[in-house]
Design a protein around this motif. Structure first.
Motif, PDB file in Angstrom:
ATOM      1  N   ARG A  38       0.844  -1.213   0.000  1.00  0.00           N
ATOM      2  CA  ARG A  38       0.000   0.000   0.000  1.00  0.00           C
ATOM      3  C   ARG A  38       0.873   1.256   0.000  1.00  0.00           C
ATOM      4  O   ARG A  38       0.658   2.189  -0.765  1.00  0.00           O
ATOM      5  CB  ARG A  38      -0.907   0.018   1.233  1.00  0.00           C
ATOM      6  N   LEU A  39       1.875   1.268   0.898  1.00  0.00           N
ATOM      7  CA  LEU A  39       2.736   2.450   1.016  1.00  0.00           C
ATOM      8  C   LEU A  39       3.579   2.645  -0.234  1.00  0.00           C
ATOM      9  O   LEU A  39       3.845   3.791  -0.638  1.00  0.00           O
ATOM     10  CB  LEU A  39       3.632   2.305   2.243  1.00  0.00           C
ATOM     11  N   SER A 105       9.511   1.756   4.228  1.00  0.00           N
ATOM     12  CA  SER A 105       8.875   0.545   4.765  1.00  0.00           C
ATOM     13  C   SER A 105       9.243  -0.701   3.966  1.00  0.00           C
ATOM     14  O   SER A 105       8.938  -1.821   4.390  1.00  0.00           O
ATOM     15  CB  SER A 105       7.352   0.712   4.789  1.00  0.00           C
ATOM     16  N   ILE A 106       9.923  -0.528   2.827  1.00  0.00           N
ATOM     17  CA  ILE A 106      10.334  -1.672   2.011  1.00  0.00           C
ATOM     18  C   ILE A 106      11.162  -2.656   2.844  1.00  0.00           C
ATOM     19  O   ILE A 106      11.173  -3.860   2.582  1.00  0.00           O
ATOM     20  CB  ILE A 106      11.136  -1.197   0.773  1.00  0.00           C
ATOM     21  N   GLY A 107      11.827  -2.147   3.873  1.00  0.00           N
ATOM     22  CA  GLY A 107      12.654  -2.997   4.722  1.00  0.00           C
ATOM     23  C   GLY A 107      11.878  -4.011   5.538  1.00  0.00           C
ATOM     24  O   GLY A 107      12.467  -4.920   6.126  1.00  0.00           O
ATOM     25  N   ASN A 108      10.540  -3.859   5.594  1.00  0.00           N
ATOM     26  CA  ASN A 108       9.712  -4.811   6.348  1.00  0.00           C
ATOM     27  C   ASN A 108       9.416  -6.082   5.560  1.00  0.00           C
ATOM     28  O   ASN A 108       8.875  -7.036   6.128  1.00  0.00           O
ATOM     29  CB  ASN A 108       8.389  -4.149   6.759  1.00  0.00           C
ATOM     30  N   LEU A 109       9.752  -6.104   4.285  1.00  0.00           N
ATOM     31  CA  LEU A 109       9.505  -7.306   3.468  1.00  0.00           C
ATOM     32  C   LEU A 109      10.681  -8.262   3.644  1.00  0.00           C
ATOM     33  O   LEU A 109      11.474  -8.486   2.735  1.00  0.00           O
ATOM     34  CB  LEU A 109       9.319  -6.930   1.992  1.00  0.00           C
ATOM     35  N   THR A 110      10.777  -8.846   4.809  1.00  0.00           N
ATOM     36  CA  THR A 110      11.990  -9.567   5.188  1.00  0.00           C
ATOM     37  C   THR A 110      12.159 -10.907   4.475  1.00  0.00           C
ATOM     38  O   THR A 110      13.200 -11.552   4.635  1.00  0.00           O
ATOM     39  CB  THR A 110      12.007  -9.793   6.711  1.00  0.00           C
TER      40      THR A 110
END
Length: 409
Positions: A38-39, A105-110
């Protein structure tokens, strides 16, 4: 009768209660992964999201990992073997000209292994949080407008195999810590504004492609990993000698054009066992070392135009049996064209550029033949070169520029 009424009454109550409770739908995709998508979409100017593009297909009324058909194009998910939620494992955006920023927030796609945003209009810095993507194997961001430095923590991405940040507006130095990426096979940073010296990358022992073209890099060549097959460093400010390349036994393509290299092209470089193409044009090289050239090489293309070569044309080039293209134009070479060049012109050589030198005398007879398949030029020399011969088109130097050429012999 009473029991029937009592049961029905309870049914009505249960139905009414169910109507008041919101329906709980199982989400196949981890909620935080969906939020990142979404972001990511919100960070793009909606006016630059064309209809029928990948981002246009991201409809968040649906679950990203359960969607099918034309929904959530460019997204790949993991398929859990149990009842756990799916995770986003790859994002491939199409090249639709999306204009915006890459959300931190791309860093949350671990669980992400591939991020491909190539050939769009992403701006701003590459967020530092990208270094949290510890499972990333491919980071592909070429053809955007990213600015700033390479995130220092990128060296934590130990599984990274392909790093392509070419054709952006990145600057700063190339981090020496990149040498610690032991899985890296391709590093492409061309067409940016990187400066400083090229760090030693010998630790990246699996690296086979290194492309640093069109930056502002300077200094001597470092040691490179012997695994390299393609080395492209053109259009920089690099200097020094080429001798450090002699250990690149797996190298197939070498492009060092438009730099400031000096000295000779050593026979060790010309006879690297796997090399097919060498381009060292537009430098300050003064000689080609031909002392021990062997025909047992794979070299097909040699471009040394625009240097400071002096003396006679190197006869030993004809011993390289796979050579098909020779460019020695725009140097200070003099003397006759060897008859051995004529023999090659009629057989294996398909391209020969000797223009803008100080060659003189008559042409070997093969040059006068009607050889239409040969590309090349003999223009702007001091040759007896009739305009009826196609390679002579463009004329020769005026006599005043050729005075004393015979005396050099």
């Amino acid at each position: 009768m009473h029991s029937i009424f009592h049961s029905c009454f309870h049914c009505i109550i249960l139905i009414a209660f169910a109507a008041l409770v919101p329906t709980i739908v199982h989400s196949a995709t981890l909620a935080t992964d969906t939020q990142v998508l979404r972001l990511l979409k919100r960070s793009i100017d909606p006016n630059t999201i064309p209809r029928s593009s990948f981002l246009d297909s991201w409809d968040f009324k649906l679950d990203p990992c359960e969607s099918s058909g034309g929904q959530f194009l460019g997204i790949l998910c993991s398929i859990p073997s149990d009842n756990s939620t799916s995770r986003i494992t790859a994002i491939y955006l199409d090249s639709s000209g999306y204009d915006g920023f890459l959300t931190p927030s791309i860093g949350n796609l671990t669980e992400l292994t591939t991020l491909d945003l190539s050939r769009n209009n992403f701006r701003g810095p590459i967020p530092d949080t990208i270094t949290d993507l510890r499972k990333l194997t491919t980071l592909y961001l070429p053809g955007n407008f990213f600015t700033g430095n390479i995130p220092v923590g990128i060296t934590r991405l130990k599984k990274l195999q392909t790093l392509d940040l070419s054709h952006n507006s990145l600057s700063g130095i190339i981090p020496a810590q990149l040498s610690g990426l032991r899985s890296l096979t391709a590093l492409r940073l061309s067409h940016n504004a990187f400066s400083g010296k090229i760090p030693s990358l010998t630790g990246a022992w699996q690296l086979h492609t290194l492309d640093l073209d069109s930056n502002q890099l300077y200094g001597n060549l470092p040691k490179f990993p012997t695994s390299l097959r393609t080395l492209s460093l053109s259009h920089n400010l690099l200097s020094g000698h080429l001798s450090s390349l002699r250990n690149l036994v797996n190298l197939k393509s070498l492009d060092l054009s438009s730099n400031r290299f000096t000295g000779a092209i050593s026979h060790e470089v010309l006879t690297l066992p796997q090399v097919v193409s060498i381009d060292v044009s537009v430098n300050r090289l003064t000689a080609i070392e031909m002392t021990t050239l062997s025909g047992d090489t794979h070299l097909q293309e040699l471009d040394v135009q625009g240097n400071l070569l002096r003396g006679h044309l190197p006869i030993n080039l004809v011993s390289l049996r796979n050579l098909t293209s020779v460019n020695l134009a725009r140097n200070q070479l003099s003397g006759h064209i060897p008859k051995e060049y004529g023999a090659k012109l009629g057989s294996s050589w398909r391209s020969l550029f000797l223009d803008h030198n100080f060659l003189w005398g008559n042409l070997p007879p093969e040059f006068s033949s009607s050889i239409t398949r040969i590309r090349g030029s003999l223009a702007k020399n001091c040759l007896s070169c009739p305009e009826t011969i196609r390679l002579c088109h463009g004329g020769q130097r005026p006599a005043s520029e050729c005075v004393g050429q015979n005396d050099r012999e």
